[in-house]
Design a protein around this motif. Structure first.
Motif, PDB file in Angstrom:
ATOM      1  N   ALA A 166      88.150   2.381  12.854  1.00 32.52           N
ATOM      2  CA  ALA A 166      87.827   2.240  11.436  1.00 32.52           C
ATOM      3  C   ALA A 166      87.078   3.462  10.908  1.00 32.52           C
ATOM      4  CB  ALA A 166      87.000   0.977  11.209  1.00 32.52           C
ATOM      5  N   LEU A 167      86.368   4.144  11.798  1.00 32.67           N
ATOM      6  CA  LEU A 167      85.538   5.277  11.379  1.00 32.67           C
ATOM      7  C   LEU A 167      86.236   6.628  11.531  1.00 32.67           C
ATOM      8  CD1 LEU A 167      82.244   4.087  13.085  1.00 32.67           C
ATOM      9  CD2 LEU A 167      82.671   4.135  10.620  1.00 32.67           C
ATOM     10  N   LEU A 225      81.004   0.015   5.956  1.00 28.34           N
ATOM     11  CA  LEU A 225      81.442   0.466   7.273  1.00 28.34           C
ATOM     12  C   LEU A 225      80.240   0.826   8.144  1.00 28.34           C
ATOM     13  CD1 LEU A 225      84.513   2.782   6.475  1.00 28.34           C
ATOM     14  CD2 LEU A 225      84.559   0.423   7.287  1.00 28.34           C
ATOM     15  N   TYR A 226      79.261   1.498   7.546  1.00 30.97           N
ATOM     16  CA  TYR A 226      78.062   1.877   8.293  1.00 30.97           C
ATOM     17  C   TYR A 226      77.334   0.641   8.810  1.00 30.97           C
ATOM     18  CZ  TYR A 226      78.450   6.600   6.224  1.00 30.97           C
ATOM     19  OH  TYR A 226      78.873   7.843   5.847  1.00 30.97           O
ATOM     20  N   PHE A 227      77.219  -0.386   7.963  1.00 30.57           N
ATOM     21  CA  PHE A 227      76.514  -1.605   8.376  1.00 30.57           C
ATOM     22  C   PHE A 227      77.254  -2.303   9.517  1.00 30.57           C
ATOM     23  CE2 PHE A 227      76.074  -6.266   7.889  1.00 30.57           C
ATOM     24  CZ  PHE A 227      74.742  -6.377   8.287  1.00 30.57           C
ATOM     25  N   GLN A 271      77.785   3.109  -3.972  1.00 32.27           N
ATOM     26  CA  GLN A 271      77.841   3.356  -2.536  1.00 32.27           C
ATOM     27  C   GLN A 271      76.920   4.488  -2.103  1.00 32.27           C
ATOM     28  OE1 GLN A 271      81.845   3.839  -1.155  1.00 32.27           O
ATOM     29  NE2 GLN A 271      82.444   1.761  -1.681  1.00 32.27           N
ATOM     30  N   ARG A 272      76.594   5.378  -3.020  1.00 31.07           N
ATOM     31  CA  ARG A 272      75.670   6.464  -2.695  1.00 31.07           C
ATOM     32  C   ARG A 272      74.224   6.072  -2.983  1.00 31.07           C
ATOM     33  NH1 ARG A 272      79.684   7.386  -1.144  1.00 31.07           N
ATOM     34  NH2 ARG A 272      78.498   7.057   0.749  1.00 31.07           N
ATOM     35  N   GLY A 273      73.989   4.837  -3.416  1.00 32.18           N
ATOM     36  CA  GLY A 273      72.637   4.375  -3.712  1.00 32.18           C
ATOM     37  C   GLY A 273      72.112   4.826  -5.060  1.00 32.18           C
ATOM     38  N   LYS A 274      72.981   5.360  -5.916  1.00 34.21           N
ATOM     39  CA  LYS A 274      72.580   5.807  -7.251  1.00 34.21           C
ATOM     40  C   LYS A 274      72.727   4.616  -8.209  1.00 34.21           C
ATOM     41  CE  LYS A 274      74.129  10.511  -6.157  1.00 34.21           C
ATOM     42  NZ  LYS A 274      72.786  11.088  -6.003  1.00 34.21           N
ATOM     43  N   LEU A 275      71.795   3.678  -8.085  1.00 35.01           N
ATOM     44  CA  LEU A 275      71.953   2.372  -8.714  1.00 35.01           C
ATOM     45  C   LEU A 275      71.861   2.413 -10.236  1.00 35.01           C
ATOM     46  CD1 LEU A 275      69.866   0.242  -6.195  1.00 35.01           C
ATOM     47  CD2 LEU A 275      72.341   0.609  -6.235  1.00 35.01           C
ATOM     48  N   SER A 276      70.926   3.186 -10.771  1.00 37.91           N
ATOM     49  CA  SER A 276      70.779   3.244 -12.229  1.00 37.91           C
ATOM     50  C   SER A 276      72.018   3.857 -12.879  1.00 37.91           C
ATOM     51  CB  SER A 276      69.530   4.044 -12.611  1.00 37.91           C
ATOM     52  OG  SER A 276      68.368   3.384 -12.167  1.00 37.91           O
ATOM     53  N   GLN A 277      72.542   4.928 -12.265  1.00 42.52           N
ATOM     54  CA  GLN A 277      73.754   5.555 -12.794  1.00 42.52           C
ATOM     55  C   GLN A 277      74.956   4.624 -12.662  1.00 42.52           C
ATOM     56  OE1 GLN A 277      72.689   9.392 -10.433  1.00 42.52           O
ATOM     57  NE2 GLN A 277      74.250   9.985 -11.864  1.00 42.52           N
ATOM     58  N   ALA A 278      75.030   3.936 -11.550  1.00 44.17           N
ATOM     59  CA  ALA A 278      76.130   2.999 -11.342  1.00 44.17           C
ATOM     60  C   ALA A 278      76.076   1.883 -12.374  1.00 44.17           C
ATOM     61  CB  ALA A 278      76.064   2.419  -9.937  1.00 44.17           C
ATOM     62  N   TRP A 282      72.184   3.199  11.271  1.00 47.48           N
ATOM     63  CA  TRP A 282      71.037   2.634  10.562  1.00 47.48           C
ATOM     64  C   TRP A 282      70.363   3.701   9.715  1.00 47.48           C
ATOM     65  CZ3 TRP A 282      71.390  -2.133   9.913  1.00 47.48           C
ATOM     66  CH2 TRP A 282      71.684  -3.064  10.935  1.00 47.48           C
ATOM     67  N   MET A 283      70.295   4.919  10.243  1.00 51.93           N
ATOM     68  CA  MET A 283      69.691   6.020   9.498  1.00 51.93           C
ATOM     69  C   MET A 283      70.510   6.349   8.250  1.00 51.93           C
ATOM     70  SD  MET A 283      68.379   8.558  12.558  1.00 51.93           S
ATOM     71  CE  MET A 283      67.842   9.806  11.388  1.00 51.93           C
TER      72      MET A 283
END
Length: 294
Positions: free
Chosen positions: A259-260, A269-271, A105-112, A289-290
């Motif tokens: 929800a937020l 949720l952001y999307f 969820q934090r975009g840390k794909l390799s670690q995930a 979006w940011m």
């Protein structure tokens, strides 16, 4: 049993009856916390968790603490707590899956991806880790690998959300007809499950329908049913998203605001928020979006 049937208020009432005579019942406090989390009573859930922590500090309790921290926007604390669980139980795939999800969820794909693979080394058939690994592979551009992992997960588990995700990956590589057949299979299995599980999968079905442009009014009805069962942030998110899919834009915005309210840092949720606020011509859409772009 009551929790499995999503009768959370009844389950909590039963836990309260136990606690009336057994104040130090760890199981009763745990059930009470779990139900309050599902019902969206986060302040009371924190109090129940505090009472539980005074009785015991075990990995299952810290995992609960991590989930509350995650919902309340403190993903770093959630990660620290889950990592402490892994230190205690390194061969339990579920904890590796939770760590992987937090990192994903934090975009840390390799670690995930490493976390999901560690979980699969411990339990090669774990569904959560298989799906998590597939999501990472897809996000990293390894579409064929993601499809292969999901095919394995479907073969082992056959759960509708996995089948639907497989359809999404196939659609992303351009085979719309094959993806559609997987969506049809998903819908069929969901109908069969409903005959056995009743309303317990209402949220799951509502999200599938809204995500894939199917039966938008039925999706809203199922989401409304889910919200009657539990009022956590994801119940509001589900109803908001189904309302957006059904063209009920102003209602979708009002529900998304709810929800937020806990400041949960969840890309999904952001999307949903970005799409709903954009449809309502709301300036807040740009901020979400940011967040997604970071």
């Amino acid at each position: 049993t009551l929790q499995a049937k999503h009768r959370f208020q009844e389950a909590m009432d039963l836990a309260d009856r136990v606690l009336a005579t057994e104040k130090r019942s760890e199981m009763a406090w745990a059930i009470r916390f779990d139900c309050q989390l599902e019902l969206g009573d986060y302040k009371d859930a924190a109090e129940s968790l505090s009472n539980l922590l005074q009785l015991t500090d075990t990995a299952p309790v810290r995992a609960r603490q991590a989930r509350l921290a995650e919902i309340c926007g403190d993903w770093r604390l959630a990660l620290v707590l889950i990592e402490s669980c892994i230190s205690e139980f390194p061969e339990t795939a579920w904890y590796h899956w939770r760590r992987g999800e937090l990192l994903y969820q934090r975009g840390k794909l390799s670690q995930a991806r490493k976390s999901f693979k560690r979980g699969l080394r411990a339990e090669p058939k774990d569904g959560g880790c298989l799906v998590g690994l597939a999501k990472c592979e897809f996000a990293l551009g390894n579409v064929s690998q993601a499809e292969s992992v999901l095919e394995q997960a479907v073969m082992l588990h056959g759960a509708p959300p996995i089948m639907s995700l497989l359809g999404d990956v196939i659609a992303a590589r351009g085979d719309v007809a094959l993806a559609g057949s997987w969506y049809d299979k998903t819908a069929a299995v969901m109908r069969a499950e409903a005959e056995v599980a009743g309303d317990a999968h209402a949220r799951e079905v509502a999200m599938f329908l809204a995500d894939h442009g199917r039966e938008s009014k039925r999706a809203v009805s199922l989401a409304e049913l889910d919200l009657r069962q539990r009022k956590d942030i994801y119940a509001y998110d589900t109803l908001a998203w189904t309302c957006w899919a059904d063209g009920q834009l102003s209602r979708a915005k009002e529900l998304m605001d709810l929800a937020l309210q806990e400041q949960t840092q969840d890309p999904l949720l952001y999307f949903h928020a970005a799409m709903i606020y954009q449809a309502n011509k709301c300036d807040r859409a740009d901020g979400f979006w940011m967040k997604l772009a970071k």
